[in-house]
Every structure is written in C-alpha cells, then in structure tokens.
Write a protein that holds these residues in place. Structure first.
Motif, PDB file in Angstrom:
ATOM      1  N   ILE A 148       0.797  -1.304   0.284  1.00 48.94           N
ATOM      2  CA  ILE A 148      -0.108   0.025  -0.164  1.00 48.94           C
ATOM      3  C   ILE A 148       0.962   1.302   0.041  1.00 48.94           C
ATOM      4  CG2 ILE A 148      -1.701   1.262   1.241  1.00 48.94           C
ATOM      5  CD1 ILE A 148      -2.628  -1.338   2.520  1.00 48.94           C
ATOM      6  N   PHE A 149       1.820   1.280   0.786  1.00 53.83           N
ATOM      7  CA  PHE A 149       2.864   2.362   0.953  1.00 53.83           C
ATOM      8  C   PHE A 149       3.328   2.514  -0.431  1.00 53.83           C
ATOM      9  CE2 PHE A 149       6.771   4.397   1.700  1.00 53.83           C
ATOM     10  CZ  PHE A 149       6.452   5.132   2.837  1.00 53.83           C
ATOM     11  N   THR A 150       4.129   1.612  -1.052  1.00 61.26           N
ATOM     12  CA  THR A 150       4.564   1.749  -2.367  1.00 61.26           C
ATOM     13  C   THR A 150       3.381   2.347  -3.381  1.00 61.26           C
ATOM     14  OG1 THR A 150       6.095   0.010  -1.732  1.00 61.26           O
ATOM     15  CG2 THR A 150       5.819   0.425  -4.162  1.00 61.26           C
ATOM     16  N   LEU A 151       2.276   1.626  -3.353  1.00 65.74           N
ATOM     17  CA  LEU A 151       1.196   1.917  -4.591  1.00 65.74           C
ATOM     18  C   LEU A 151       0.926   3.797  -4.303  1.00 65.74           C
ATOM     19  CD1 LEU A 151      -0.742  -0.829  -4.930  1.00 65.74           C
ATOM     20  CD2 LEU A 151       1.018  -0.206  -6.553  1.00 65.74           C
ATOM     21  N   VAL A 152       0.790   3.930  -3.047  1.00 67.30           N
ATOM     22  CA  VAL A 152       0.506   5.438  -2.838  1.00 67.30           C
ATOM     23  C   VAL A 152       1.463   6.149  -3.175  1.00 67.30           C
ATOM     24  CG1 VAL A 152      -0.085   7.043  -0.954  1.00 67.30           C
ATOM     25  CG2 VAL A 152      -1.348   4.940  -0.901  1.00 67.30           C
ATOM     26  N   PHE A 153       2.633   6.025  -2.884  1.00 67.93           N
ATOM     27  CA  PHE A 153       3.766   7.169  -3.397  1.00 67.93           C
ATOM     28  C   PHE A 153       3.869   7.058  -4.692  1.00 67.93           C
ATOM     29  CE2 PHE A 153       4.792   7.659   1.109  1.00 67.93           C
ATOM     30  CZ  PHE A 153       5.589   8.929   1.171  1.00 67.93           C
ATOM     31  N   MET A 154       3.852   5.965  -5.324  1.00 71.84           N
ATOM     32  CA  MET A 154       3.935   5.860  -6.751  1.00 71.84           C
ATOM     33  C   MET A 154       2.561   6.875  -7.553  1.00 71.84           C
ATOM     34  SD  MET A 154       5.308   1.897  -7.742  1.00 71.84           S
ATOM     35  CE  MET A 154       5.392   2.581  -9.615  1.00 71.84           C
ATOM     36  N   ALA A 155       1.612   6.535  -6.921  1.00 70.13           N
ATOM     37  CA  ALA A 155       0.407   7.421  -7.437  1.00 70.13           C
ATOM     38  C   ALA A 155       0.638   8.811  -7.392  1.00 70.13           C
ATOM     39  CB  ALA A 155      -0.982   6.659  -6.876  1.00 70.13           C
ATOM     40  N   ILE A 156       0.895   9.236  -5.967  1.00 65.63           N
ATOM     41  CA  ILE A 156       1.232  10.608  -5.647  1.00 65.63           C
ATOM     42  C   ILE A 156       2.469  11.095  -6.647  1.00 65.63           C
ATOM     43  CG2 ILE A 156       2.304  12.449  -4.230  1.00 65.63           C
ATOM     44  CD1 ILE A 156       1.031  10.307  -1.963  1.00 65.63           C
ATOM     45  N   GLY A 157       3.524  10.453  -6.835  1.00 57.40           N
ATOM     46  CA  GLY A 157       4.442  10.787  -7.900  1.00 57.40           C
ATOM     47  C   GLY A 157       4.019  10.969  -9.120  1.00 57.40           C
ATOM     48  N   GLN A 158       3.114  10.128  -9.805  1.00 60.30           N
ATOM     49  CA  GLN A 158       2.756  10.299 -11.072  1.00 60.30           C
ATOM     50  C   GLN A 158       1.802  11.499 -11.112  1.00 60.30           C
ATOM     51  OE1 GLN A 158       3.128   8.812 -13.680  1.00 60.30           O
ATOM     52  NE2 GLN A 158       4.486   7.257 -13.193  1.00 60.30           N
ATOM     53  N   GLY A 159       0.885  11.695 -10.047  1.00 62.54           N
ATOM     54  CA  GLY A 159       0.299  13.010 -10.066  1.00 62.54           C
ATOM     55  C   GLY A 159       0.970  14.219 -10.179  1.00 62.54           C
ATOM     56  N   LEU A 160       2.063  14.502  -9.460  1.00 63.42           N
ATOM     57  CA  LEU A 160       2.938  15.734  -9.305  1.00 63.42           C
ATOM     58  C   LEU A 160       3.764  15.473 -10.556  1.00 63.42           C
ATOM     59  CD1 LEU A 160       3.928  15.338  -5.834  1.00 63.42           C
ATOM     60  CD2 LEU A 160       2.180  16.953  -6.604  1.00 63.42           C
ATOM     61  N   ALA A 161       3.950  14.571 -11.255  1.00 59.52           N
ATOM     62  CA  ALA A 161       5.000  14.494 -12.625  1.00 59.52           C
ATOM     63  C   ALA A 161       4.056  15.122 -13.753  1.00 59.52           C
ATOM     64  CB  ALA A 161       5.233  13.212 -12.700  1.00 59.52           C
ATOM     65  N   TYR A 162       2.734  14.751 -13.837  1.00 58.85           N
ATOM     66  CA  TYR A 162       1.985  15.273 -14.956  1.00 58.85           C
ATOM     67  C   TYR A 162       1.975  16.482 -15.333  1.00 58.85           C
ATOM     68  CZ  TYR A 162      -1.768  15.721 -18.235  1.00 58.85           C
ATOM     69  OH  TYR A 162      -2.493  15.930 -19.337  1.00 58.85           O
ATOM     70  N   PRO A 163       1.758  17.544 -14.412  1.00 56.86           N
ATOM     71  CA  PRO A 163       1.906  19.034 -14.891  1.00 56.86           C
ATOM     72  C   PRO A 163       3.348  19.280 -15.152  1.00 56.86           C
ATOM     73  CG  PRO A 163       1.739  18.531 -12.518  1.00 56.86           C
ATOM     74  CD  PRO A 163       1.517  17.229 -12.670  1.00 56.86           C
ATOM     75  N   ILE A 164       4.309  18.516 -14.561  1.00 58.03           N
ATOM     76  CA  ILE A 164       5.733  19.020 -14.791  1.00 58.03           C
ATOM     77  C   ILE A 164       6.173  18.634 -16.487  1.00 58.03           C
ATOM     78  CG2 ILE A 164       8.238  18.428 -14.793  1.00 58.03           C
ATOM     79  CD1 ILE A 164       7.552  18.006 -11.713  1.00 58.03           C
ATOM     80  N   TYR A 165       5.379  17.550 -16.864  1.00 53.65           N
ATOM     81  CA  TYR A 165       5.655  17.146 -18.403  1.00 53.65           C
ATOM     82  C   TYR A 165       4.751  17.989 -19.548  1.00 53.65           C
ATOM     83  CZ  TYR A 165       8.169  12.619 -18.348  1.00 53.65           C
ATOM     84  OH  TYR A 165       9.192  11.707 -18.301  1.00 53.65           O
ATOM     85  N   SER A 166       3.662  18.552 -18.672  1.00 52.53           N
ATOM     86  CA  SER A 166       2.691  19.469 -19.658  1.00 52.53           C
ATOM     87  C   SER A 166       3.312  21.040 -19.554  1.00 52.53           C
ATOM     88  CB  SER A 166       1.313  19.519 -19.093  1.00 52.53           C
ATOM     89  OG  SER A 166       1.020  18.051 -19.055  1.00 52.53           O
ATOM     90  N   ALA A 167       4.197  21.194 -18.764  1.00 55.05           N
ATOM     91  CA  ALA A 167       4.786  22.497 -18.773  1.00 55.05           C
ATOM     92  C   ALA A 167       5.549  23.014 -20.015  1.00 55.05           C
ATOM     93  CB  ALA A 167       5.486  22.877 -17.335  1.00 55.05           C
ATOM     94  N   ASP A 168       6.187  22.319 -20.606  1.00 56.72           N
ATOM     95  CA  ASP A 168       7.144  22.668 -21.712  1.00 56.72           C
ATOM     96  C   ASP A 168       7.223  21.651 -22.855  1.00 56.72           C
ATOM     97  OD1 ASP A 168       9.458  23.425 -23.193  1.00 56.72           O
ATOM     98  OD2 ASP A 168      10.711  24.118 -21.541  1.00 56.72           O
ATOM     99  N   PRO A 169       6.909  21.958 -24.084  1.00 56.72           N
ATOM    100  CA  PRO A 169       6.948  21.072 -25.169  1.00 56.72           C
ATOM    101  C   PRO A 169       8.273  20.584 -25.361  1.00 56.72           C
ATOM    102  CG  PRO A 169       5.733  23.401 -25.527  1.00 56.72           C
ATOM    103  CD  PRO A 169       6.582  23.391 -24.408  1.00 56.72           C
ATOM    104  N   LEU A 170       9.350  21.353 -24.788  1.00 59.45           N
ATOM    105  CA  LEU A 170      10.821  20.842 -24.995  1.00 59.45           C
ATOM    106  C   LEU A 170      10.922  19.284 -24.650  1.00 59.45           C
ATOM    107  CD1 LEU A 170      13.485  20.897 -26.223  1.00 59.45           C
ATOM    108  CD2 LEU A 170      14.171  22.440 -24.247  1.00 59.45           C
ATOM    109  N   PHE A 171       9.983  19.107 -23.590  1.00 58.19           N
ATOM    110  CA  PHE A 171      10.125  17.985 -22.719  1.00 58.19           C
ATOM    111  C   PHE A 171       9.933  16.793 -23.715  1.00 58.19           C
ATOM    112  CE2 PHE A 171       9.268  20.178 -18.343  1.00 58.19           C
ATOM    113  CZ  PHE A 171      10.584  20.635 -18.482  1.00 58.19           C
ATOM    114  N   GLU A 172       8.956  16.945 -24.613  1.00 62.15           N
ATOM    115  CA  GLU A 172       8.357  16.036 -25.355  1.00 62.15           C
ATOM    116  C   GLU A 172       9.290  15.664 -26.635  1.00 62.15           C
ATOM    117  OE1 GLU A 172       5.921  14.161 -25.367  1.00 62.15           O
ATOM    118  OE2 GLU A 172       5.037  14.861 -23.442  1.00 62.15           O
ATOM    119  N   THR A 173      10.111  16.755 -26.912  1.00 57.42           N
ATOM    120  CA  THR A 173      11.268  16.677 -27.929  1.00 57.42           C
ATOM    121  C   THR A 173      12.290  15.655 -27.356  1.00 57.42           C
ATOM    122  OG1 THR A 173      10.651  18.827 -28.711  1.00 57.42           O
ATOM    123  CG2 THR A 173      12.848  17.813 -29.283  1.00 57.42           C
ATOM    124  N   LYS A 174      12.687  15.661 -25.967  1.00 56.88           N
ATOM    125  CA  LYS A 174      13.585  15.011 -25.423  1.00 56.88           C
ATOM    126  C   LYS A 174      13.043  13.550 -25.449  1.00 56.88           C
ATOM    127  CE  LYS A 174      16.452  18.007 -24.063  1.00 56.88           C
ATOM    128  NZ  LYS A 174      16.565  18.386 -22.758  1.00 56.88           N
TER     129      LYS A 174
END
Length: 219
Positions: free
Chosen positions: A34-60
């Motif tokens: 449970i601990f692992t899954l919760v932290f992975m879910a939170i990590g994905q939730g916080l990572a999504y807006p980071i990827y969406s912030a700059d089109p250059l990330f998609e180029t990489k």
C-alpha cells in the motif's frame, strides 16, 4: 517504522518486548504494498503537470525513442521498485519477528563457553551523546543506501526535464538534512525528512517511468 516508549521495555537478553511494527494494522508485506502504490500514485500525479509545462520535454522523449532508450528508463524503475520493495518486505517481516527496532541493524551475541549461562545481546547504545552519534550515523547510512538510485533517477529525469529535476535535487538534499537532524534527536524524528525525501524520489521516478513508456510507444 514507529517507535514508542513501550519499545524501551526489554527482556533479559536486551531485546524489546514489542516490535515497532506491532501497532501496524496490516501485515508487513501488505503495508509495504500500500505504501509503495500510494507514493507511486502521488509521484505520477505531481509529474504530469511537469511534463505538460514545456513542449521541449516531449522533444527529449522523441530522442529517447529514436535511440531505443525507453527500455533503460522503464528498466531502472523496475530495478528500483523490484529490489527495494522485495527486500523491504523481507527485512520488515524479519525485523518484526525478531523485535529489533531502529536504529539497531544487527544483533550480536557475547561468546560464552559451553555450559556457561548465556549473556545478553549486544545492541546499539541509545542514550546520551553516543546514542545521538549512533542515530546520526544511521541517518548517513540511510542516505547512502538510496543514493545510487537517486542519482540514477536524477540523471535520467534531468535529461528530459532539467530544471524541474534540479529543483527536486535541491529539495531532496534539504529533506535528507532534516531527516538527519530529526533522527539524531530520536528514531521517530527521521520520519518527516524521510517522507519528504521519498516523495521527491517518487516524482523523479514518475518522470523517468513516463518518459520511458512514451519513448517505447513511439518506437
């Protein structure tokens, strides 16, 4: 792992009468799952807006796909979670059964000749300046135990998202210092810094996993 005053009570050999896991409502493997899954879910939730912030990330990510490196990114996450989760379940279950609480990592027996009464076990000193030193040393070891994977996540995540990863590296460093200060004071004192540090790792892990999956799908 939580520690209470009741954990100070020990048997004739010096082993605590209660494990710090005894207060947990679930078996250790399920608790870790449970601990692992919760932290992975939170990590994905916080990572999504980071990827969406700059089109250059998609180029990489496109460069990763071009060179077939998505498998390395996904493989790092599997390597990290597979080993830390599996070993954590084994260690946590063994620690609970043995009733050996943090900061103790090993239990040593005093040699006695056959037929002589067995003496108590040798554990870490927990009181005074020496106790604080032992816990500070454990805080250092906690950092070193996770450092290889943290550095790997930092480098792979940093290729795709340089500045956000730089910020997370700074935050992680501060969290580890907070953990060290707290741990030096008491075993429970490490928890706030540890949680913040693990959350930072989870975000970098999510960035690496997302980049790897996207790169593989583009191949």
């Amino acid at each position: 792992t939580m520690v209470s005053k009741e954990d100070d009570e020990v048997d004739a050999q010096g082993i605590p009468l209660k494990s710090s896991y005894d207060s947990a409502p679930l078996p250790v493997p399920l608790l870790y799952t449970i601990f692992t899954l919760v932290f992975m879910a939170i990590g994905q939730g916080l990572a999504y807006p980071i990827y969406s912030a700059d089109p250059l990330f998609e180029t990489k990510i496109g460069l990763l796909a071009l060179h077939g490196l998505g498998w390395i990114y996904v493989g790092l996450v599997i390597l990290y979670r597979g080993s830390t989760y599996g070993i954590g379940c084994v260690l946590g279950s063994a620690r609970k059964a043995a009733k050996v609480n943090v900061p103790d990592q090993h239990v040593y027996s005093v040699y006695t000749k056959p037929g002589q009464p067995k003496l108590g076990y040798v554990l870490m000193e927990k009181e005074g300046a020496i106790g604080r030193f032992n816990r500070a040393q454990r805080a250092l070891q906690n950092y070193l135990e996770s450092a290889p994977f943290v550095l790997a996540f930092f480098l792979l995540s940093g290729f795709v998202c340089p500045f956000p990863t730089f910020c997370m590296g700074c935050f992680y460093s501060a969290a580890r210092v907070v953990s060290a200060i707290g741990y030096t004071h008491s075993p429970n004192g490490r928890m706030a810094g540890n949680m913040l540090g693990m959350l930072t790792i989870a975000v970098m892990e999510a960035l690496v996993l997302s980049a790897g999956v996207k790169a593989i799908l583009r191949e």
